[in-house]
Design an enzyme around this catalytic site. Sequence first.
Site, mmCIF file in Angstrom:
data_model
loop_
_atom_site.group_PDB
_atom_site.id
_atom_site.type_symbol
_atom_site.label_atom_id
_atom_site.label_comp_id
_atom_site.label_asym_id
_atom_site.label_seq_id
_atom_site.Cartn_x
_atom_site.Cartn_y
_atom_site.Cartn_z
ATOM 1 N N ASP A 176 -7.743 -3.341 -7.464
ATOM 2 C CA ASP A 176 -7.307 -3.119 -6.341
ATOM 3 C C ASP A 176 -8.367 -2.550 -5.462
ATOM 4 O OD1 ASP A 176 -6.082 -1.153 -4.001
ATOM 5 O OD2 ASP A 176 -4.337 -2.254 -4.701
ATOM 6 N N SER A 214 0.820 -1.108 0.014
ATOM 7 C CA SER A 214 -0.079 0.124 -0.022
ATOM 8 C C SER A 214 0.819 1.327 0.236
ATOM 9 C CB SER A 214 -1.048 0.024 1.310
ATOM 10 O OG SER A 214 -1.942 1.046 0.956
ATOM 11 N N HIS A 251 -6.300 -6.104 -1.886
ATOM 12 C CA HIS A 251 -5.029 -5.010 -1.584
ATOM 13 C C HIS A 251 -4.175 -5.563 -0.646
ATOM 14 C CE1 HIS A 251 -3.669 -0.839 -1.241
ATOM 15 N NE2 HIS A 251 -3.920 -0.928 -0.080
#
Length: 324
Positions: free
Chosen positions: A202, A106, A269
């Site tokens: 995502d 991330s 994610h």
Amino acid sequence: GGGWCNNATTCLERKDTRLGSSKKMLTTETFSGMFHNKAKYNPDFHDWNRIKVRYCDGSSFTGDVEAVDPKTNLHYRGARIFRAVIEDLLAKGMKNAKNAMLAGCSAGGLTAILQCDNFRSLLPATTIVKCLADAGFFINGKTIIGTNHIEGFYADVVRTHGSAKVLSPACTSKMSPGLCFFPQNMVQYIKTPIFLINAAYDSWQIKNILAPGVADRKGTFRECKLDITKCSAAQLNVLQGFREEFLRALTGFGKSPSRGLFINSCYSHCQTGIQETWLRNDSPLLGGTTIAKAVGDWYYGRAAFQKIDCPYPCDKTCHNRVFD
């Protein structure tokens, strides 16, 4: 990981949370997936020294402002934190490393992209250094109503944190610094070998770039964002458009075998730090290969890996996230 803050107000909101203060962070961390210390779960990296770097600066470790805001006492110095962490690790023995990898997921995945060559420069020339970005390839996509929400947000992040001087000069000489926070605009300039792992759908980007609350005031995408199986045919069509935009953003990445690519069609994610997606008997596969094997083969030069999945819902190995 942990997003970013784009002005004094949002940075102050983080100040007294785990995203802004080490006093608020968990005292223990789970080490699974690519951090696991058992060969069965992590064949290629289980016996490495594994360090998790806490994130507290809100700029993917790019901030560099000398002045302290007298009203808020906020310090925008993420790049200095990054350098201090690496120097500390070098002094603790990393200067003797034969192999090193800067990895993140991330906002940490974006760090691994933005700081990749910098990390390489801080280690000895004899060390084999590579970078891995998991769910860090945030694209400059438009919202469902056609606005440039994330572009404005990233421009504010870069302005607030004084990130321009830390970002790739090859990129900032050609476009505004805020645009160089997007990997699609600067990944071509990275010299160090790098591997991208990302879902083409995502879940963070769908929720915050494609259909953020400001673009979906009536909440028509709410159920779809929480569970991809709840998306209508029209909404899925929008998601397919986002995937196409994501794949177009990857065009500058190139075909060099020093660059790895694992782009699956899952609604997820971050897939490297979780055992079920890194390596398990039911893990996501691309070309019959797990993420763990693809990364290991690439790092050790056993085989190149650049694969992009067919569109959702064709991949039956996916672990699609469902949010509360």
